[in-house]
Design a protein around this motif. Structure first.
Motif, PDB file in Angstrom:
ATOM      1  N   VAL A  80       0.830  -1.207   0.000  1.00 15.47           N
ATOM      2  CA  VAL A  80       0.000   0.000   0.000  1.00 15.47           C
ATOM      3  C   VAL A  80       0.863   1.256   0.000  1.00 15.47           C
ATOM      4  CG1 VAL A  80      -1.540   1.395   1.443  1.00 15.47           C
ATOM      5  CG2 VAL A  80      -2.093  -0.996   0.980  1.00 15.47           C
ATOM      6  N   LEU A  81       1.935   1.261   0.786  1.00 18.06           N
ATOM      7  CA  LEU A  81       2.798   2.442   0.832  1.00 18.06           C
ATOM      8  C   LEU A  81       3.759   2.503  -0.359  1.00 18.06           C
ATOM      9  CD1 LEU A  81       3.766   2.978   4.575  1.00 18.06           C
ATOM     10  CD2 LEU A  81       2.062   4.165   3.192  1.00 18.06           C
ATOM     11  N   GLY A  82       4.057   1.368  -0.977  1.00 16.00           N
ATOM     12  CA  GLY A  82       4.924   1.377  -2.137  1.00 16.00           C
ATOM     13  C   GLY A  82       6.293   1.958  -1.821  1.00 16.00           C
ATOM     14  N   LYS A  83       6.735   2.956  -2.594  1.00 21.08           N
ATOM     15  CA  LYS A  83       8.047   3.579  -2.396  1.00 21.08           C
ATOM     16  C   LYS A  83       8.162   4.223  -1.016  1.00 21.08           C
ATOM     17  CE  LYS A  83       8.800   4.527  -7.310  1.00 21.08           C
ATOM     18  NZ  LYS A  83       9.009   5.589  -8.335  1.00 21.08           N
ATOM     19  N   LEU A  84       7.036   4.674  -0.472  1.00 19.80           N
ATOM     20  CA  LEU A  84       7.062   5.323   0.834  1.00 19.80           C
ATOM     21  C   LEU A  84       7.500   4.359   1.938  1.00 19.80           C
ATOM     22  CD1 LEU A  84       3.729   7.354   0.587  1.00 19.80           C
ATOM     23  CD2 LEU A  84       6.056   8.295   0.540  1.00 19.80           C
ATOM     24  N   TRP A  85       7.228   3.065   1.745  1.00 22.03           N
ATOM     25  CA  TRP A  85       7.598   2.068   2.750  1.00 22.03           C
ATOM     26  C   TRP A  85       9.117   1.996   2.901  1.00 22.03           C
ATOM     27  CZ3 TRP A  85       4.955  -0.782   6.261  1.00 22.03           C
ATOM     28  CH2 TRP A  85       5.608  -1.864   6.849  1.00 22.03           C
ATOM     29  N   LYS A  86       9.834   2.089   1.791  1.00 22.02           N
ATOM     30  CA  LYS A  86      11.286   1.957   1.812  1.00 22.02           C
ATOM     31  C   LYS A  86      11.955   3.130   2.511  1.00 22.02           C
ATOM     32  CE  LYS A  86      11.385  -0.789  -2.439  1.00 22.02           C
ATOM     33  NZ  LYS A  86      11.910  -0.876  -3.822  1.00 22.02           N
ATOM     34  N   THR A  87      11.341   4.293   2.450  1.00 22.64           N
ATOM     35  CA  THR A  87      11.944   5.480   3.066  1.00 22.64           C
ATOM     36  C   THR A  87      11.391   5.746   4.469  1.00 22.64           C
ATOM     37  OG1 THR A  87      10.295   6.922   2.012  1.00 22.64           O
ATOM     38  CG2 THR A  87      12.354   6.548   0.822  1.00 22.64           C
ATOM     39  N   ASP A  91       9.711   2.894  13.060  1.00 23.41           N
ATOM     40  CA  ASP A  91       8.561   3.300  13.874  1.00 23.41           C
ATOM     41  C   ASP A  91       7.375   3.657  12.993  1.00 23.41           C
ATOM     42  OD1 ASP A  91       7.333   4.205  16.483  1.00 23.41           O
ATOM     43  OD2 ASP A  91       7.313   6.118  15.407  1.00 23.41           O
ATOM     44  N   GLU A  92       7.637   4.357  11.881  1.00 26.51           N
ATOM     45  CA  GLU A  92       6.547   4.722  10.968  1.00 26.51           C
ATOM     46  C   GLU A  92       5.931   3.484  10.331  1.00 26.51           C
ATOM     47  OE1 GLU A  92       7.921   9.159   9.423  1.00 26.51           O
ATOM     48  OE2 GLU A  92       8.707   7.365   8.431  1.00 26.51           O
ATOM     49  N   GLN A  93       6.753   2.520   9.974  1.00 27.51           N
ATOM     50  CA  GLN A  93       6.230   1.282   9.395  1.00 27.51           C
ATOM     51  C   GLN A  93       5.327   0.554  10.388  1.00 27.51           C
ATOM     52  OE1 GLN A  93       9.683  -0.941   8.189  1.00 27.51           O
ATOM     53  NE2 GLN A  93       9.982   0.228   6.304  1.00 27.51           N
ATOM     54  N   SER A 172      -8.065  -3.369  -7.638  1.00 28.39           N
ATOM     55  CA  SER A 172      -7.253  -3.809  -6.509  1.00 28.39           C
ATOM     56  C   SER A 172      -7.415  -2.907  -5.296  1.00 28.39           C
ATOM     57  CB  SER A 172      -5.777  -3.829  -6.923  1.00 28.39           C
ATOM     58  OG  SER A 172      -4.918  -3.866  -5.814  1.00 28.39           O
ATOM     59  N   LEU A 173      -7.667  -3.516  -4.135  1.00 27.54           N
ATOM     60  CA  LEU A 173      -7.746  -2.761  -2.880  1.00 27.54           C
ATOM     61  C   LEU A 173      -6.405  -2.093  -2.582  1.00 27.54           C
ATOM     62  CD1 LEU A 173      -9.380  -3.863   0.421  1.00 27.54           C
ATOM     63  CD2 LEU A 173      -6.968  -3.250   0.441  1.00 27.54           C
ATOM     64  N   VAL A 174      -5.312  -2.819  -2.799  1.00 28.69           N
ATOM     65  CA  VAL A 174      -3.980  -2.271  -2.543  1.00 28.69           C
ATOM     66  C   VAL A 174      -3.707  -1.059  -3.417  1.00 28.69           C
ATOM     67  CG1 VAL A 174      -1.519  -2.722  -2.913  1.00 28.69           C
ATOM     68  CG2 VAL A 174      -2.894  -4.353  -1.624  1.00 28.69           C
ATOM     69  N   THR A 175      -4.005  -1.164  -4.709  1.00 33.49           N
ATOM     70  CA  THR A 175      -3.750  -0.055  -5.628  1.00 33.49           C
ATOM     71  C   THR A 175      -4.565   1.168  -5.256  1.00 33.49           C
ATOM     72  OG1 THR A 175      -3.247  -1.592  -7.440  1.00 33.49           O
ATOM     73  CG2 THR A 175      -3.815   0.674  -8.037  1.00 33.49           C
ATOM     74  N   ASN A 176      -5.817   0.965  -4.881  1.00 38.14           N
ATOM     75  CA  ASN A 176      -6.672   2.084  -4.484  1.00 38.14           C
ATOM     76  C   ASN A 176      -6.114   2.815  -3.268  1.00 38.14           C
ATOM     77  OD1 ASN A 176      -8.741   2.359  -6.332  1.00 38.14           O
ATOM     78  ND2 ASN A 176     -10.015   0.793  -5.376  1.00 38.14           N
ATOM     79  N   TYR A 177      -5.722   2.059  -2.255  1.00 37.98           N
ATOM     80  CA  TYR A 177      -5.210   2.681  -1.042  1.00 37.98           C
ATOM     81  C   TYR A 177      -3.848   3.318  -1.269  1.00 37.98           C
ATOM     82  CZ  TYR A 177      -8.715   1.723   2.476  1.00 37.98           C
ATOM     83  OH  TYR A 177      -9.863   1.763   3.226  1.00 37.98           O
ATOM     84  N   ARG A 178      -3.038   2.714  -2.148  1.00 36.58           N
ATOM     85  CA  ARG A 178      -1.740   3.320  -2.450  1.00 36.58           C
ATOM     86  C   ARG A 178      -1.934   4.716  -3.026  1.00 36.58           C
ATOM     87  NH1 ARG A 178       1.047  -0.057  -6.530  1.00 36.58           N
ATOM     88  NH2 ARG A 178       1.397  -1.469  -4.781  1.00 36.58           N
ATOM     89  N   SER A 179      -2.902   4.848  -3.923  1.00 35.32           N
ATOM     90  CA  SER A 179      -3.198   6.160  -4.505  1.00 35.32           C
ATOM     91  C   SER A 179      -3.687   7.137  -3.440  1.00 35.32           C
ATOM     92  CB  SER A 179      -4.248   6.013  -5.606  1.00 35.32           C
ATOM     93  OG  SER A 179      -4.621   7.265  -6.127  1.00 35.32           O
ATOM     94  N   THR A 180      -4.551   6.664  -2.561  1.00 34.92           N
ATOM     95  CA  THR A 180      -5.111   7.520  -1.504  1.00 34.92           C
ATOM     96  C   THR A 180      -4.018   8.047  -0.588  1.00 34.92           C
ATOM     97  OG1 THR A 180      -7.239   6.383  -1.501  1.00 34.92           O
ATOM     98  CG2 THR A 180      -6.638   7.579   0.502  1.00 34.92           C
ATOM     99  N   PHE A 181      -3.155   7.163  -0.088  1.00 29.74           N
ATOM    100  CA  PHE A 181      -2.130   7.585   0.862  1.00 29.74           C
ATOM    101  C   PHE A 181      -1.032   8.407   0.188  1.00 29.74           C
ATOM    102  CE2 PHE A 181      -3.793   3.923   3.446  1.00 29.74           C
ATOM    103  CZ  PHE A 181      -4.224   4.700   4.507  1.00 29.74           C
ATOM    104  N   THR A 187      -0.275  16.073   0.166  1.00 26.62           N
ATOM    105  CA  THR A 187      -1.068  17.165   0.724  1.00 26.62           C
ATOM    106  C   THR A 187      -0.576  17.587   2.104  1.00 26.62           C
ATOM    107  OG1 THR A 187      -3.042  16.433  -0.482  1.00 26.62           O
ATOM    108  CG2 THR A 187      -3.383  17.883   1.410  1.00 26.62           C
ATOM    109  N   LYS A 188      -0.277  16.606   2.956  1.00 29.55           N
ATOM    110  CA  LYS A 188       0.104  16.899   4.344  1.00 29.55           C
ATOM    111  C   LYS A 188       1.604  17.085   4.536  1.00 29.55           C
ATOM    112  CE  LYS A 188      -3.938  14.660   6.389  1.00 29.55           C
ATOM    113  NZ  LYS A 188      -4.436  13.695   7.400  1.00 29.55           N
ATOM    114  N   GLY A 189       2.390  16.661   3.569  1.00 27.26           N
ATOM    115  CA  GLY A 189       3.810  16.937   3.623  1.00 27.26           C
ATOM    116  C   GLY A 189       4.688  15.831   4.160  1.00 27.26           C
ATOM    117  N   SER A 190       4.117  14.847   4.826  1.00 23.45           N
ATOM    118  CA  SER A 190       4.946  13.759   5.359  1.00 23.45           C
ATOM    119  C   SER A 190       4.095  12.542   5.675  1.00 23.45           C
ATOM    120  CB  SER A 190       5.671  14.196   6.632  1.00 23.45           C
ATOM    121  OG  SER A 190       4.762  14.351   7.709  1.00 23.45           O
ATOM    122  N   LEU A 191       4.741  11.386   5.680  1.00 22.96           N
ATOM    123  CA  LEU A 191       4.042  10.153   6.041  1.00 22.96           C
ATOM    124  C   LEU A 191       3.634  10.192   7.505  1.00 22.96           C
ATOM    125  CD1 LEU A 191       3.091   7.276   5.463  1.00 22.96           C
ATOM    126  CD2 LEU A 191       5.439   6.479   5.909  1.00 22.96           C
TER     127      LEU A 191
END
Length: 211
Positions: A80-87, A91-93, A172-181, A187-191
């Protein structure tokens, strides 16, 4: 708008597809299908207790305990987080996985309380003896309506089959949520800010339900 509607439908159908499986025996199903039926049987038994659905906290706890063994939330969170997961930090994960799981359980629980008349038909599944990934294809049946295609992407993990994505009518549920997050992070500037917002929404929703 269409994507949002699919997402809501998908989250509802995920649980509904576990409520009742049409005329099959466990011996007639392959192991990935049996994992889905096992959760189905447990949920279906609870439907017999009419007072059970009136206690949302109890429903949420039961749904969590029933679905968790058959769902790879680590894999889902990473996808769901895609590239965001790697960075993301460790604690965030951890926080994202916990809050995202809570979000899904809240949605499942609402569907569990509100809908009870759907059944599921398993479609033929072909898989080799050494297969560790499969797509379990099912149809959700409703009286008087066209069947809804619900396919589970499943992974063999430590000897157990677990779902890591669900496709509703090909979406795909995963693809939909990946787009949302991804949009929320922009918009919010950070994970971290997105996780904080998700945690707040979860806490408020659970407090409202429990009251």
């Amino acid at each position: 708008m269409k994507t949002k509607q699919y997402k809501v439908l998908g989250l509802l159908v995920v649980l509904l597809s576990l409520l009742s499986v049409t005329g099959v025996k466990a011996s007639d199903l392959l192991p990935p299908q049996q994992a889905i039926q096992e959760a189905s049987d447990k949920l279906q038994q609870k439907l017999q207790d009419k007072s059970f659905s009136q206690n949302f906290a109890q429903v949420a706890q039961f749904v969590d305990q029933t679905i968790y063994p058959h769902t790879d939330f680590d894999k889902i969170s990473e996808l769901v987080l895609g590239k965001l997961w790697k960075t993301a930090s460790g604690d965030e994960q951890t926080r994202f996985k916990r809050e995202f799981q809570t979000l899904l359980v809240r949605t499942y629980s609402r569907a569990f309380v509100e809908f009870k008349d759907w059944t599921v038909r398993f479609l033929p599944l072909e898989m080799g003896n050494a297969a560790n990934k499969v797509v379990v294809k099912t149809e959700v049946l409703q009286p008087g309506l066209q069947p809804i295609s619900v396919n589970y992407r499943m992974l063999l993990s430590n000897g157990e089959w677990k779902a890591y994505d669900i496709m509703i009518e090909g979406v795909s549920l995963v693809t939909n949520y990946r787009s949302t997050f991804s949009n929320e992070v922009r918009t919010k500037g950070s994970l971290a800010a997105v996780i904080d917002g998700l945690a707040k929404r979860n806490a408020e929703a659970l407090a409202a339900k429990n009251s």
